[in-house]
Scaffold this motif. Structure first.
Motif, short mmCIF file in Angstrom:
data_model
loop_
_atom_site.label_atom_id
_atom_site.label_comp_id
_atom_site.label_asym_id
_atom_site.label_seq_id
_atom_site.Cartn_x
_atom_site.Cartn_y
_atom_site.Cartn_z
N LEU A 187 -22.01 12.41 -12.39
CA LEU A 187 -22.38 12.02 -11.03
C LEU A 187 -21.35 12.57 -10.05
O LEU A 187 -20.62 11.82 -9.40
N PRO A 188 -21.23 13.88 -9.95
CA PRO A 188 -20.20 14.46 -9.08
C PRO A 188 -20.48 14.16 -7.61
O PRO A 188 -21.58 13.79 -7.22
N ASP A 189 -19.42 14.30 -6.81
CA ASP A 189 -19.52 14.19 -5.35
C ASP A 189 -19.81 12.78 -4.85
O ASP A 189 -20.31 12.60 -3.74
N GLN A 190 -19.53 11.76 -5.68
CA GLN A 190 -19.65 10.38 -5.19
C GLN A 190 -18.46 10.07 -4.27
O GLN A 190 -17.36 10.58 -4.47
N ASP A 191 -18.68 9.23 -3.27
CA ASP A 191 -17.60 8.87 -2.35
C ASP A 191 -16.50 8.08 -3.06
O ASP A 191 -15.32 8.18 -2.72
N SER A 192 -16.89 7.25 -4.01
CA SER A 192 -15.92 6.42 -4.73
C SER A 192 -16.42 6.20 -6.15
O SER A 192 -17.63 6.13 -6.40
N TYR A 193 -15.47 6.09 -7.09
CA TYR A 193 -15.81 5.80 -8.49
C TYR A 193 -15.34 4.41 -8.91
O TYR A 193 -15.31 4.10 -10.09
N SER A 194 -14.97 3.58 -7.92
CA SER A 194 -14.72 2.18 -8.25
C SER A 194 -16.05 1.56 -8.64
O SER A 194 -17.10 1.95 -8.13
N LEU A 195 -16.02 0.59 -9.55
CA LEU A 195 -17.27 0.07 -10.10
C LEU A 195 -18.19 -0.48 -9.01
O LEU A 195 -19.38 -0.16 -8.97
N GLY A 196 -17.66 -1.30 -8.12
CA GLY A 196 -18.49 -1.93 -7.09
C GLY A 196 -19.17 -0.92 -6.19
O GLY A 196 -20.38 -0.97 -5.98
N LEU B 93 -19.55 2.34 -6.65
CA LEU B 93 -20.38 3.29 -7.39
C LEU B 93 -21.75 2.71 -7.70
O LEU B 93 -22.78 3.34 -7.43
N VAL B 94 -21.79 1.51 -8.24
CA VAL B 94 -23.10 0.94 -8.62
C VAL B 94 -23.94 0.64 -7.38
O VAL B 94 -25.16 0.79 -7.41
N ARG B 95 -23.29 0.22 -6.29
CA ARG B 95 -24.06 -0.03 -5.06
C ARG B 95 -24.69 1.27 -4.56
O ARG B 95 -25.84 1.27 -4.12
N SER B 96 -23.95 2.37 -4.62
CA SER B 96 -24.48 3.65 -4.13
C SER B 96 -25.64 4.14 -4.99
O SER B 96 -26.47 4.92 -4.54
N LEU B 97 -25.70 3.67 -6.24
CA LEU B 97 -26.76 4.08 -7.16
C LEU B 97 -27.92 3.10 -7.18
O LEU B 97 -28.87 3.28 -7.94
N GLY B 98 -27.84 2.05 -6.38
CA GLY B 98 -28.91 1.06 -6.34
C GLY B 98 -28.93 0.14 -7.54
O GLY B 98 -29.96 -0.48 -7.83
N ASN C 296 -18.39 -11.02 -17.08
CA ASN C 296 -19.77 -10.72 -17.44
C ASN C 296 -20.50 -9.96 -16.35
O ASN C 296 -21.30 -9.07 -16.63
N GLY C 297 -20.23 -10.29 -15.08
CA GLY C 297 -20.86 -9.56 -13.98
C GLY C 297 -20.49 -8.08 -14.02
O GLY C 297 -21.35 -7.20 -13.89
N ASP C 298 -19.20 -7.80 -14.23
CA ASP C 298 -18.75 -6.41 -14.28
C ASP C 298 -19.23 -5.72 -15.55
O ASP C 298 -19.55 -4.52 -15.54
N ALA C 299 -19.29 -6.44 -16.66
CA ALA C 299 -19.78 -5.85 -17.92
C ALA C 299 -21.25 -5.46 -17.80
O ALA C 299 -21.66 -4.38 -18.25
N LEU C 300 -22.05 -6.32 -17.19
CA LEU C 300 -23.48 -6.01 -17.01
C LEU C 300 -23.68 -4.82 -16.07
O LEU C 300 -24.55 -3.98 -16.29
N ALA C 301 -22.86 -4.75 -15.01
CA ALA C 301 -22.94 -3.60 -14.10
C ALA C 301 -22.55 -2.32 -14.83
O ALA C 301 -23.18 -1.27 -14.66
N THR C 302 -21.52 -2.40 -15.69
CA THR C 302 -21.09 -1.24 -16.47
C THR C 302 -22.17 -0.83 -17.45
O THR C 302 -22.41 0.36 -17.68
N LEU C 303 -22.84 -1.81 -18.05
CA LEU C 303 -23.94 -1.52 -18.98
C LEU C 303 -25.06 -0.76 -18.27
O LEU C 303 -25.58 0.24 -18.79
N LYS C 304 -25.46 -1.21 -17.09
CA LYS C 304 -26.52 -0.53 -16.35
C LYS C 304 -26.09 0.87 -15.93
O LYS C 304 -26.89 1.82 -15.96
N LEU C 305 -24.82 1.00 -15.55
CA LEU C 305 -24.29 2.32 -15.21
C LEU C 305 -24.31 3.24 -16.43
O LEU C 305 -24.71 4.41 -16.34
N PHE C 306 -23.92 2.71 -17.59
CA PHE C 306 -23.87 3.51 -18.81
C PHE C 306 -25.28 3.97 -19.21
O PHE C 306 -25.47 5.10 -19.66
#
Length: 454
Positions: free
Chosen positions: A121-130, A132-137, A147-157
């Motif tokens: 996912l090149p050219d993202q403004d930020s790669y912090s979890l919050g 990044l996932v917001r920018s990806l919807g 658990n909130g962060d783990a679930l977000a990481t799972l969806k990102l993965f």
């Protein structure tokens, strides 16, 4: 097998932090098969800034289990799995430190979704979890809780796996595994494959893809590869050390994924891949009286057909179909050798363009309607079809008449313009072959919905 995890800590000096919460989701590449979520008593105070960030305070942890009480469960759920975390170096260091305090050497392979995101996912403004996932919807709740962060990481993965068209993630994991000759246990892995639509990949000992294909029943198709007795099949069986798969939810997505990945991977045991998947097309021209003429012909490199086919018969069958649908003329389209009017005019199923009883303008409007319905032209549309699971849809994106990629969306996620769509889909190359795949599919089968994009 992967374990997606997130750890919250007390904060403090390097290698002196204590675990306050841990969440682990065991993920087989498709579904979560096990999970472990728990607060942990760190037996030390939490730094004030961490309390403000996570909402976890010392009182909450008084009755929580201590790390040694959950250590066995962590070992069991992570055994024979790759740890996946956002900034994996931090979480893995914390775990190893805690286990060292217990006199246990905890070692696992790791994947970092920060590094993977930078690659895929090149050219993202930020790669912090919050951010990044917001920018990806990707929906996220309980931010800064394990658990909130783990679930977000799972969806990102999951998104990263779908965008990894070259399969570098799986290849790198498989390459590090020790594998011997094909064993009965590996043959039994067919039982673990789904009887669903998708693409399957057969890997050698280095993790390289040696054969791939699409099927509406992955389990049945792979089983056929393993039970075939031809010399080529026996070689494939001997070299195959792993079978992986991706469910697509629908056949069109499987066809497009298969097409793209055959070109990228050029698997050893796939038959020679054709540069062009079609042999005939429908071409438009105009006769001396100004009537639009549609003819089925062999593909001509310098002329552009509005529809493509695998045979002359298929192309002519299509002309018969649109004649009925739009009241076109078989004589004009070369399907009738009548000297005067076509037979359908005598049957009142032709409006008389063949004998100029109908004006060229009126007739040509219906021809244009047929072309508009069965080709992309300069359209920007999203073809929506079944997703891989309940509550999900697959979107196949066409921009200005060219296929640009596909992705998966939750039903409640609003896709209303091309800019939003392009940030979420996995980009894929569009060409004459992908246009042929999509238009051929749409002529034969129904999809859930086609949306016009702004």
């Amino acid at each position: 097998m992967y374990v997606i995890l997130d750890i919250e800590t007390t904060g403090g000096k390097y290698n002196e932090e204590g675990v306050t919460e841990i969440a682990i989701h065991k993920f087989d590449g498709h579904t979560v098969v096990d999970q472990f979520i728990s607060l942990v008593n760190p037996e030390k105070d939490i730094q004030p800034f961490v309390v403000n960030l996570t909402g976890i305070n010392n009182n909450m942890l008084k009755t929580a289990p201590k790390f040694y009480e959950v250590a066995k469960r962590i070992v069991e759920i992570t055994e024979d799995a790759v740890i996946v975390a956002h900034n994996a170096q931090f979480d893995y260091r914390i775990l190893r430190t805690e286990f060292r305090r217990l006199g246990y050497n905890f070692e696992r392979k790791t994947l970092c979704t920060v590094e993977l995101s930078k690659q895929l996912l090149p050219d993202q403004d930020s790669y912090s979890l919050g951010k990044l996932v917001r920018s990806l919807g990707i929906p996220v709740s309980d931010r800064h809780r394990a658990n909130g962060d783990a679930l977000a990481t799972l969806k990102l993965f999951k998104l990263l796996l779908s965008k990894d068209l070259d399969k570098t993630i799986i290849k790198n994991v498989l390459r590090t595994e020790t594998q011997g000759e094909l064993s009965p246990r590996q043959l039994d892995m067919v039982d673990l494959l789904p009887s669903e639509t998708g693409v399957y990949y057969m890997h050698n000992k280095d993790g390289d893809i040696i054969l791939l294909g699409k099927s509406s029943n992955i389990k049945k198709r792979v089983n056929q590869h393993f039970t075939n007795n031809s010399p080529k099949a026996r070689k494939l069986q001997k070299e195959t050390k792993k079978v992986t798969f991706e469910k697509t939810g629908n056949e069109l997505a499987a066809l497009l994924k298969e097409n793209a990945e055959l070109i990228r991977n050029k698997p050893k045991y796939n038959p020679f891949y054709k540069k062009r998947l079609f042999s005939h097309g429908i071409y438009q021209s105009f006769n001396e009286q100004g009537y639009a003429v549609l003819t089925a012909e062999t593909i001509k490199p310098k002329k552009r057909p509005f529809a493509t086919f695998n045979s002359l018969q298929a192309a002519e069958n299509f002309l018969h179909r649109i004649r009925e649908e739009f009241q076109l003329c078989n004589k004009l389209n070369g399907l009738s050798k009548a000297k005067k009017q076509c037979s359908h005019y005598d049957e009142n199923n032709c409006l008389g363009a063949c004998v100029q009883k109908e004006s060229a303008d009126q007739y040509n409007k219906r021809v244009n309607q047929a072309i508009e319905q069965y080709s992309f032209n300069n359209k920007s549309i999203l073809i929506m079809d079944k997703g891989r699971e309940i509550g999900e849809r697959c979107g196949i994106a066409i921009k200005d008449g060219t296929f640009i990629g596909m992705g998966y969306f939750n039903l409640n996620y609003q896709i209303n313009n091309m800019h939003i769509l392009e940030t979420i889909i996995t980009p894929m190359d569009g060409n004459d072959n992908t246009t042929h795949i999509i238009t051929s599919y749409l002529r034969k089968k129904k999809v859930l919905k086609i949306l016009e994009l702004k």
